[in-house]
Design a protein around this motif. Sequence first.
Motif, short mmCIF file in Angstrom:
data_model
loop_
_atom_site.label_atom_id
_atom_site.label_comp_id
_atom_site.label_asym_id
_atom_site.label_seq_id
_atom_site.Cartn_x
_atom_site.Cartn_y
_atom_site.Cartn_z
N ALA A 147 0.82 -0.76 -0.05
CA ALA A 147 0.06 -0.12 0.02
C ALA A 147 0.70 0.98 0.25
CB ALA A 147 -0.67 0.13 1.11
N GLY A 148 2.14 1.31 0.48
CA GLY A 148 2.93 2.35 0.85
C GLY A 148 3.37 2.34 -0.86
N ILE A 149 4.00 1.18 -0.73
CA ILE A 149 4.61 1.52 -2.67
C ILE A 149 3.41 2.03 -3.18
CG2 ILE A 149 5.56 0.27 -4.78
CD1 ILE A 149 7.66 0.60 -2.40
N LEU A 150 2.80 1.48 -3.32
CA LEU A 150 1.57 2.46 -4.35
C LEU A 150 1.20 4.12 -4.02
CD1 LEU A 150 -1.05 -1.20 -4.65
CD2 LEU A 150 0.62 0.20 -6.32
N THR A 151 1.28 3.42 -2.89
CA THR A 151 0.75 5.70 -2.19
C THR A 151 1.68 6.22 -3.12
OG1 THR A 151 -0.51 4.28 -1.21
CG2 THR A 151 -0.11 6.74 -1.27
N GLN A 152 3.19 5.49 -3.01
CA GLN A 152 4.04 6.59 -3.43
C GLN A 152 4.28 6.98 -5.24
OE1 GLN A 152 7.58 4.65 -2.24
NE2 GLN A 152 9.32 6.57 -2.86
N ALA A 153 4.25 5.82 -5.37
CA ALA A 153 3.99 5.76 -6.57
C ALA A 153 2.92 6.85 -7.37
CB ALA A 153 3.32 4.29 -7.63
N ILE A 154 1.94 7.14 -6.81
CA ILE A 154 0.64 8.06 -7.61
C ILE A 154 1.20 9.21 -6.64
CG2 ILE A 154 -1.44 9.25 -6.56
CD1 ILE A 154 -2.19 5.66 -6.25
N GLY A 155 1.92 9.75 -5.58
CA GLY A 155 2.38 10.66 -4.77
C GLY A 155 3.42 12.10 -5.86
N ALA A 156 4.39 10.26 -6.28
CA ALA A 156 5.29 10.81 -7.32
C ALA A 156 4.66 10.76 -8.66
CB ALA A 156 6.40 9.54 -7.36
N HIS A 157 3.75 10.23 -9.10
CA HIS A 157 3.39 10.85 -10.71
C HIS A 157 2.94 11.75 -10.37
CE1 HIS A 157 1.36 10.07 -14.64
NE2 HIS A 157 -0.02 10.64 -13.62
N LEU A 158 1.74 12.40 -9.09
CA LEU A 158 1.42 14.06 -9.70
C LEU A 158 2.23 14.85 -9.32
CD1 LEU A 158 -1.06 13.11 -7.27
CD2 LEU A 158 -1.34 12.67 -9.58
N SER A 159 3.70 14.76 -8.69
CA SER A 159 4.55 15.51 -8.19
C SER A 159 5.24 15.88 -9.65
CB SER A 159 5.55 15.05 -7.69
OG SER A 159 6.86 15.87 -6.96
N ARG A 160 5.39 14.83 -10.77
CA ARG A 160 5.93 14.97 -11.83
C ARG A 160 5.46 15.33 -12.68
NH1 ARG A 160 7.72 9.73 -10.79
NH2 ARG A 160 6.15 8.39 -12.57
N LYS A 161 4.25 15.32 -12.33
CA LYS A 161 3.09 16.39 -14.01
C LYS A 161 2.41 17.40 -13.40
CE LYS A 161 -1.81 16.16 -15.36
NZ LYS A 161 -2.39 16.87 -14.21
N ALA A 162 3.15 17.69 -12.01
CA ALA A 162 3.25 19.59 -11.86
C ALA A 162 4.61 20.44 -12.42
CB ALA A 162 2.68 19.46 -10.33
N GLU A 163 5.58 18.71 -11.97
CA GLU A 163 6.81 20.21 -13.07
C GLU A 163 6.88 20.42 -13.90
OE1 GLU A 163 9.38 20.96 -10.26
OE2 GLU A 163 7.53 20.47 -8.60
#
Length: 228
Positions: A147-163
């Motif tokens: 669950a932590g890995i999946l949540t981290q991956a989603i958060g990283a994806h959203l961060s990259r999108k903002a960048e």
Amino acid sequence: MLWLILTLVATVAIALVTHPMKVAATLQHLKDNSRRMDDPDLMARVQLLAEAMDIAAIPVRIYEVDPINALAAPDGQVYITRGFMQAYRSGKVSADELAGVVAHELGHVALGHGRKRMIDMTGQSALFMVLQVVLLRFVPFVGFWIAGILTQAIGAHLSRKAEHEADAYATALMLKSGIGTEAQKSMFRKLGSLTGNARPPAWAASHPAPETRIAEVDARERRWGIKA
């Protein structure tokens, strides 16, 4: 199931209540540990950005910490760290390159990424709770970790999108200001050596890879008819 729904509601409610307090504490910390930027060359570049945005001025502050970084505060104020300024004064970074950094942070401000980040983080916390409950039923001992890995991956994806979005804003602003995009691209080339940070796996990275960001600047220029 009812307890899970109540937990999710409580998570969102707590986030809504605590977020203003966290924002206030962050703003006070930045104010107490920063000063106005007063370098004439940098101020001249930032003024070009301001004129391109049709505003009078862009106040930029120096955040008194050593790591090389920049940030857009919740109130829209742009900060460059002392470490970045030291790199500039030592000749490792040019005034045009730092202007590109400021333009990127202005992109975060203009596109409302601070507000979106609060919503995203609240959603990720709720998602983590749901995932761990579901996964622990099927994989009892590693469900929490997955669950932590999946949540981290989603958060990283959203961060990259903002960048990516802030980079695009910066490209347009650097072109309109007359500074140009070469400084934006050269800054991307230098970031790894300046920060000394090891590159995480692509799925966990909060920022796009430098070569990807450079390629996207080139693609924008071709799309906008800047380059043949």
